[in-house]
Design an enzyme around this catalytic site. Structure first.
Site, PDB file in Angstrom:
ATOM      1  N   LYS A 161       0.868  -1.193   0.000  1.00  0.00           N
ATOM      2  CA  LYS A 161       0.000   0.000   0.000  1.00  0.00           C
ATOM      3  C   LYS A 161       0.897   1.233   0.000  1.00  0.00           C
ATOM      4  O   LYS A 161       1.009   1.949   1.006  1.00  0.00           O
ATOM      5  CB  LYS A 161      -0.934  -0.008   1.212  1.00  0.00           C
ATOM      6  CG  LYS A 161      -2.042  -1.042   1.096  1.00  0.00           C
ATOM      7  CD  LYS A 161      -2.939  -1.065   2.300  1.00  0.00           C
ATOM      8  CE  LYS A 161      -3.944   0.054   2.318  1.00  0.00           C
ATOM      9  NZ  LYS A 161      -5.001  -0.081   1.306  1.00  0.00           N
TER      10      LYS A 161
HETATM   11  N1  PMP Z   1      -6.782  -3.480  -3.252  1.00  0.00           N
HETATM   12  C1  PMP Z   1      -6.500  -2.189  -3.010  1.00  0.00           C
HETATM   13  C2  PMP Z   1      -5.913  -1.367  -4.096  1.00  0.00           C
HETATM   14  C3  PMP Z   1      -6.754  -1.647  -1.744  1.00  0.00           C
HETATM   15  O1  PMP Z   1      -6.463  -0.354  -1.506  1.00  0.00           O
HETATM   16  C4  PMP Z   1      -7.330  -2.453  -0.744  1.00  0.00           C
HETATM   17  C5  PMP Z   1      -7.640  -1.870   0.613  1.00  0.00           C
HETATM   18  N2  PMP Z   1      -6.602  -2.081   1.510  1.00  0.00           N
HETATM   19  C6  PMP Z   1      -7.613  -3.803  -1.036  1.00  0.00           C
HETATM   20  C7  PMP Z   1      -7.313  -4.277  -2.300  1.00  0.00           C
HETATM   21  C8  PMP Z   1      -8.193  -4.722  -0.009  1.00  0.00           C
HETATM   22  O2  PMP Z   1      -7.244  -5.071   0.984  1.00  0.00           O
HETATM   23  P1  PMP Z   1      -7.678  -5.434   2.475  1.00  0.00           P
HETATM   24  O3  PMP Z   1      -8.726  -6.487   2.363  1.00  0.00           O
HETATM   25  O4  PMP Z   1      -6.439  -5.953   3.110  1.00  0.00           O
HETATM   26  O5  PMP Z   1      -8.189  -4.195   3.083  1.00  0.00           O
END
Ligand code: PMP
Length: 316
Positions: A161
């Protein structure tokens, strides 16, 4: 969804201490602000009134991902996941939250000078704030395939991220909203489906779940992993493989997963109905299970929950 600006008096953790949000400032020459060299996380906490406790959802896994993804940028987060969970719990106590919350950890290159070459001056902060529904998906979402392609691993790794990589998501989200869609779907440069702008994607075809694999430029979502576990426990096969754009138009069901979006049914893609344009049975079942598991009410998944008893005198 636009979340409200948190109260400036909210207590956050920055520079190894607790302070009001209003005092947690960085300078305009900060490396991360100029060059995008930060790595963030997003964690949810659900308020459980019956237990008088905040249910933090899989914080260890989020902090482990944060620390390992920060290594991609050479950012050192000195605290271990256990200590980071303790800080998060302390933020819940100090702020006295009794509503659902969102926790935003951020680690970044902190040098204040001109020059893109990163150095070892790293910093991190954790903020927590009241937070409700991110995307209202009660009636199903209308998603649109974006003209913007997903960042490639060899350009900016989407599996981390990384702050700068969210330019990609912001461009796609802005265009999707302008075009009347609720959320964008990214394709990779090779034309395969990658994910939503802020969430992972699952298709249901013939009673099986299909989702792009870890090498399809996705963020390896923790909600994605949770859904795969729930599906496995229900005996629903899950296949990780590349997905063609045209499969979006013939899927029985589609849903997004993410910490903020939770499990969000997609009932229309590019103005075409998904199935009969209602929330499908597999999506509905997984959504309910995920809801109950993350509120701490399913014993089988209680290990996902880190409860913080907010009014527990022993903890104060
Ligand atoms: N893809 C992106 C681009 C995101 O920003 C997120 C949010 N964190 C997710 C997928 C989903 O990840 P998570 O389930 O760990 O929140």
């Amino acid at each position: 969804m636009i979340s409200h600006e948190p109260d400036p008096q909210t207590i956050v953790y920055f520079k190894n201490r607790y302070m009001p949000l209003a005092g947690a400032q960085v300078g305009i020459l900060t490396h991360a602000l100029n060059y995008g060299t930060g790595v963030f996380e997003g964690i949810r906490g659900y308020w459980n009134a019956a237990e008088d406790a905040m249910m933090l959802v899989r914080p260890f896994e989020h902090y482990e991902r944060w620390r390992s993804n920060a290594r991609i940028l050479g950012i050192d987060i000195p605290a271990l996941p256990e200590a980071l969970c303790d800080i998060t719990a302390e933020l819940c106590l100090r702020n006295g939250f009794t509503t659902d919350i969102y926790v935003r950890p951020l680690a970044f290159k902190a040098a204040q000078r001109v020059g893109v070459s990163p150095d070892g001056n790293d910093a991190f902060a954790i903020a927590a704030m009241p937070f409700g529904v991110y995307l209202d998906s009660e009636k199903g979402l209308h998603a649109g395939v974006s003209a913007w392609r997903r960042v490639e691993d060899n350009a900016i790794p989407g599996r981390a991220k990384i702050c700068g990589a969210y330019v990609n998501s912001a461009l796609a989200t802005a265009d999707a909203k302008r075009s009347g869609f609720d959320e964008a779907i990214f394709l990779s440069e090779n034309g395969h489906v990658a994910e939503g702008a802020t969430c992972n994607i699952f298709l249901v075809r013939g009673g099986r779940l299909i989702t792009p694999g870890a090498s399809d430029n996705i963020l390896e979502g923790i909600t994605r992993a949770s859904v795969m576990t729930l599906a496995h426990d229900l005996g629903i096969p899950v296949i990780e493989r590349s997905i063609d754009r045209s499969e979006l138009y013939i899927a029985d069901e589609i849903f997004f997963t993410g910490t903020a979006v939770e499990i969000a049914p997609v009932t229309k893609v590019d103005h075409r109905p998904v199935g009969d344009a209602s929330i499908g049975p597999i999506t509905g079942t997984l959504r309910q299970l995920y809801h109950d598991a993350t509120r701490g009410s399913l014993r089988a998944y209680r290990h996902w929950i880190h409860p913080v008893p907010v009014h527990e005198p022993a903890l104060r």
